[in-house]
Design an enzyme around this catalytic site. Structure first.
Site, short mmCIF file in Angstrom:
data_model
loop_
_atom_site.label_atom_id
_atom_site.label_comp_id
_atom_site.label_asym_id
_atom_site.label_seq_id
_atom_site.Cartn_x
_atom_site.Cartn_y
_atom_site.Cartn_z
N ARG A 196 0.86 -1.18 0.00
CA ARG A 196 0.00 0.00 0.00
C ARG A 196 0.90 1.24 0.00
O ARG A 196 0.66 2.19 -0.72
CB ARG A 196 -0.91 -0.02 1.22
CG ARG A 196 -2.17 -0.86 1.07
CD ARG A 196 -1.89 -2.29 0.62
NE ARG A 196 -3.07 -3.13 0.51
CZ ARG A 196 -3.47 -4.01 1.44
NH1 ARG A 196 -2.75 -4.19 2.55
NH2 ARG A 196 -4.55 -4.73 1.25
N ASP A 225 0.26 -7.41 -3.18
CA ASP A 225 -1.16 -7.18 -2.84
C ASP A 225 -1.84 -6.52 -4.02
O ASP A 225 -1.23 -6.32 -5.07
CB ASP A 225 -1.28 -6.33 -1.56
CG ASP A 225 -2.50 -6.74 -0.74
OD1 ASP A 225 -3.60 -6.76 -1.30
OD2 ASP A 225 -2.35 -7.06 0.45
N HIS A 302 -6.23 -11.03 -3.06
CA HIS A 302 -5.29 -9.90 -2.98
C HIS A 302 -4.24 -9.98 -4.08
O HIS A 302 -3.05 -9.76 -3.85
CB HIS A 302 -4.63 -9.86 -1.59
CG HIS A 302 -5.55 -9.38 -0.51
ND1 HIS A 302 -6.06 -8.10 -0.47
CD2 HIS A 302 -6.08 -10.03 0.57
CE1 HIS A 302 -6.84 -7.97 0.59
NE2 HIS A 302 -6.89 -9.12 1.24
N GLU A 365 -9.01 -13.35 3.03
CA GLU A 365 -9.97 -12.50 2.32
C GLU A 365 -10.05 -12.80 0.82
O GLU A 365 -9.87 -11.92 -0.01
CB GLU A 365 -9.59 -11.03 2.53
CG GLU A 365 -9.61 -10.63 4.00
CD GLU A 365 -9.20 -9.19 4.24
OE1 GLU A 365 -9.81 -8.54 5.09
OE2 GLU A 365 -8.23 -8.72 3.58
N TRP A 431 -5.59 -13.86 12.86
CA TRP A 431 -5.64 -12.39 12.85
C TRP A 431 -7.01 -11.83 13.21
O TRP A 431 -7.12 -10.69 13.65
CB TRP A 431 -5.18 -11.86 11.48
CG TRP A 431 -6.11 -12.10 10.33
CD1 TRP A 431 -6.16 -13.20 9.54
CD2 TRP A 431 -7.11 -11.21 9.82
NE1 TRP A 431 -7.13 -13.06 8.58
CE2 TRP A 431 -7.74 -11.84 8.72
CE3 TRP A 431 -7.54 -9.92 10.17
CZ2 TRP A 431 -8.76 -11.24 7.98
CZ3 TRP A 431 -8.57 -9.32 9.43
CH2 TRP A 431 -9.16 -9.99 8.37
N TYR A 456 -2.78 -5.00 15.78
CA TYR A 456 -2.70 -4.29 14.51
C TYR A 456 -2.26 -2.85 14.82
O TYR A 456 -2.99 -2.09 15.45
CB TYR A 456 -4.05 -4.33 13.77
CG TYR A 456 -4.18 -5.52 12.84
CD1 TYR A 456 -3.52 -6.71 13.12
CD2 TYR A 456 -4.94 -5.46 11.67
CE1 TYR A 456 -3.62 -7.82 12.27
CE2 TYR A 456 -5.05 -6.55 10.82
CZ TYR A 456 -4.39 -7.73 11.12
OH TYR A 456 -4.49 -8.81 10.28
C1 ACM Z 1 -5.59 -9.45 7.17
O1 ACM Z 1 -5.59 -8.49 7.95
N1 ACM Z 1 -6.38 -9.45 6.11
C2 ACM Z 1 -4.70 -10.59 7.38
#
Ligand code: ACM
Ligand code: ZN
Length: 564
Positions: A196, A225, A302, A365, A431, A456
Site C-alpha cells: 500500500r 497485494d 489480494h 480475504e 488475525w 494491529y
Molecule cells: C488481514 O488483515 N487481512 C490478514
C-alpha cells in the site's frame, strides 16, 4: 497523546554520560534480589541483579573473543558499535590468548553450555573491571549485546552521524549488573506491508535494527497485494513493469465519504519494487541480526496487481487494474493448473532469495464470487471432488504447499486457510482474533497469534481526534501489553503449538517512514516484551520505556534527517 510523542529525548551533549539506576543497592555482597526495575532493558530480562559498584565503558574498552570461534562475528559487531560510539577506529577485538592484552576493561565472550539458556539466551556478569557475556550460541551473544547497548544507552548506529550532541562521549558509567535471560516464545514477529506504501532499503534496514534491538526474530515482509507487486521476478518481467505501479491513490478514508459520493484520487502514479539484489541485501542484513525474513506472496486473493499484468491467470481473463483504493476485490487467481505453474515459477525465485524455512502464502480475504461463475474453476472443483469453494481454496493451498515442500519450505497462511481443511504441516496466523489460532493448535498445527484487536498497529493508539488518519479500531499501548498469546487456561498441549506472536502494520494510511515509526513505536516495544518475557509489569515497562524511547528516536531519527 500517545507516549511516543510525550517522551522527549534526554541525551544531551556531554563528555561523560553517567546513569545510575534508581534502585537501592544491596547492603552486602555484590548483588541484590532479582528485580527488573531499573534494568532499563526492553524486553524485561528473566533475572536482573544490580551490583554495588559502577562500570565504565570507554574508548579503551576491549572486546575479547576467541578468533576461531563462531561468536567472533557478534564480538566484531559489538566492537564496531563501540568504535563508532566512541569515535575510535582501532581494532579492539583480540584473541583471548594474546598476552599483549590484559583482561581489564574488557568485554569477554564465553561459549557456555547451559540448557536453560537455549540458543537465544545469555548471561551478563559485570565484574568491577570487565564484563563477561556467556551464551550457548550466536543468537544468545547477539541478544546480550542488545541488552548491553540498551543498558548503556548506546544504539547500533553509535554516534548518530547527523546529530552533534551524540559525538562527544568519552565514557559511559553505569551501575554494574548481572543478567540471566532467555525468551518465552521462539517466534517473535513484526509484519510490514510495503504494497500500500513502499519503504526503501535504507528504511527497511532501520526497521530491522529496531526489531533486533527489541529481540524480535522474524520479519514478515508483505510483498504483494492488490495495490502493488514489490518483488522483482525475473521470469515474469511484467510484474515489475506493470504490477509495481498504480495509476493513482484514493484520498482519505472511506468513512469520510458521504453515501454515493465519488472517491477522490491524488492523480499521482505510484511505482516501486525491490530488485533481487536489494532483496538479497536485506535478507543478509537481517540474518546478521538473527532475523529471518518471511516473504508473503498473496494468493488466491489480494492478487489484482499480478493479474493486471497477467490476466490469463484470472477467471475473467482481463479487465483488472492495479488498485488505487483499499479493501477486498473480487478478482482472484483462477484455480487451475496453468495458474499453479505461473505461481510456482514465481515461488522458485522466491525460494532462492529467502533461505528461511517459511514462505507465507497469504490466503486471507479471498472472495469466491468469480470462482462460482468461472467454468474453469468449477471444472477443477468437480475434478478434485470439492464440495464447495472453501474446499477449492483448500485444494489451491495444498497444491502450493506441496510444491513448496519439494523446495524444503513450510507454509504459513492467514487463518482463512483453515476453511475447507488444511494439512497438518501448515502454520496458521490468527488475525481475526485468537480462535483461529486456538483451533489450529488444537488440531496440532503450529499457530502464531496476531489478533487485530490487540496487535494491529495500523489501528489507532489513542483518541482518533488527536491522531493522524488510521485504519480504525483502537489498540493502545496497554492493550498490546496486556495480550497473552498463550494463557495457561489453554493447557500445555495447545500452548506448545502456539509458537509465538506478531504485530502487523498495514500501510493504507501510513504514507512514509516517519508515520510508520509513529504507529509502530512504542507499541513494538510492548509486543517485544510479551513475546520475550514472562516478567510482565506495565508500570515498570513504562519506566523502562522512558529510557529506551530516546534510543529508538536516535535510531530512526537518522533516517528522517537524511531525507531533508
Ligand atoms: C488481514 O488483515 N487481512 C490478514
Ligand atoms: Zn476461475
Amino acid at each position: 497523546m500517545c507516549i511516543s510523542n510525550s517522551i522527549k529525548p534526554k541525551l544531551k551533549m556531554k563528555k561523560t554520560l553517567i546513569i545510575f539506576t534508581a534502585v537501592v543497592f544491596c547492603a552486602n555482597g555484590s548483588f541484590s534480589k532479582s528485580i527488573n526495575t531499573g534494568s532499563d532493558i526492553i524486553p524485561a530480562p528473566v533475572e536482573f541483579h544490580i551490583c554495588q559498584y559502577g562500570f565504565s565503558l570507554n574508548a579503551n574498552t576491549k572486546v575479547i573473543a576467541n578468533i576461531n570461534s563462531s561468536e567472533y562475528s557478534v564480538a566484531e559487531y559489538l566492537n564496531g558499535i563501540l568504535c563508532r560510539f566512541f569515535k575510535e577506529d582501532k581494532p579492539v577485538i583480540v584473541k583471548r590468548d594474546n598476552p599483549k592484552y590484559s583482561l581489564a576493561n574488557s568485554i569477554i565472550f564465553i561459549l557456555t553450555s547451559d540448557k536453560q539458556l537455549g540458543r537465544e539466551g545469555y548471561e551478563i556478569d559485570m565484574k568491577k573491571d570487565k564484563i563477561l557475556i556467556s551464551a550457548n550460541d550466536n543468537p544468545g551473544f547477539f541478544y546480550a549485546v542488545q541488552s548491553l547497548m540498551q543498558y548503556f544507552s548506546i544504539t547500533p548506529n553509535g554516534n548518530n552521524e547527523t546529530k552533534d550532541e551524540y559525538k562527544k562521549y568519552t565514557q559511559i558509567t553505569k551501575t554494574a549488573c548481572k543478567i540471566k535471560d532467555y525468551p518465552r516464545f521462539s517466534y517473535r514477529g513484526k509484519h510490514l506491508d510495503v504494497c500500500r506504501h513502499f519503504f526503501t532499503v535504507e528504511e527497511v534496514k532501520c526497521y530491522l535494527d529496531l526489531m533486533a534491538y527489541n529481540k524480535l526474530n522474524y520479519f514478515h515482509w508483505h510483498l504483494t497485494d492488490d495495490q502493488g507487486w514489490r518483488i522483482e521476478i525475473k521470469k515474469y518481467p511484467l510484474l515489475t513493469q506493470i504490477s509495481s505501479c498504480r495509476e493513482q491513490t484514493m484520498i482519505g478514508h472511506y468513512r469520510d465519504y458521504g453515501k454515493g459520493e465519488p472517491l477522490r484520487f491524488d492523480g499521482k502514479r505510484y511505482c516501486a519494487y525491490y530488485t533481487q539484489e536489494q532483496i538479497k541485501e536485506i535478507v543478509k542484513y537481517a540474518a546478521e541480526r538473527y532475523i529471518t525474513v518471511i516473504p508473503e506472496i498473496e494468493m488466491p486473493g489480494h492478487a489484482c496487481a499480478a493479474l493486471a499484468a497477467y490476466p490469463q491467470f484470472s477467471c475473467r481473463r482481463g479487465g483488472i487494474k492495479v488498485e488505487g483504493t483499499w479493501g477486498v476485490f473480487d478478482d482472484v487467481f483462477c484455480c487451475n493448473d496453468s495458474t499453479f505453474s505461473f505461481i510456482e515459477g514465481i515461488l522458485e525465485e522466491v525460494c532462492d532469495l529467502f533461505p528461511g524455512k517459511y514462505i507465507h502464502i497469504g490466503g486471507d480475504e479471498c472472495p469466491k464470487t468469480r470462482w462460482k461463475e468461472c467454468p474453469v474453476c468449477q471444472k477443477t472443483k468437480q475434478e478434485q471432488g470439492c464440495k464447495d469453494e472453501h474446499e477449492l481454496q483448500s485444494y489451491f493451498v495444498r497444491t502450493i504447499e506441496k510444491f513448496l515442500n519439494t523446495k524444503g519450505k513450510s507454509i504459513i497462511g492467514w487463518e482463512e486457510i483453515l476453511e475447507g481443511g488444511v494439512t497438518g504441516t501448515a502454520t496458521i496466523m490468527s488475525w481475526m482474533g485468537v480462535n483461529g489460532g486456538i483451533t489450529a493448535a488444537k488440531m496440532g498445527n503450529d499457530a502464531i497469534m496476531t489478533p487485530e484487536n490487540y496487535l494491529y498497529f495500523n489501528w489507532y493508539q489513542a483518541d482518533p481526534k488527536t491522531e493522524p488518519l488510521a485504519f480504525g479500531g483502537l489498540t493502545p499501548l496497554d492493550k498490546v501489553y496486556n495480550f497473552n498469546p498463550a494463557p495457561d487456561s489453554l493447557g500445555a498441549e495447545v500452548q506448545r503449538h502456539i509458537i509465538g506472536v506478531q504485530a502487523n502494520t498495514w500501510t493504507e494510511y501510513i504514507t512514509d517512514f516517519k508515520n510508520l515509526m509513529y504507529m509502530d513505536y512504542p507499541r513494538t516495544a510492548a509486543l517485544a516484551e510479551i513475546a520475550w518475557s514472562k516478567n510482565l509489569d506495565y508500570t515498570d515497562f513504562l519506566e523502562r520505556l522512558q529510557h529506551t524511547t530516546p534510543l529508538y528516536q536516535t535510531m530512526y531519527g537518522g533516517i528522517f534527517s537524511k531525507k531533508k
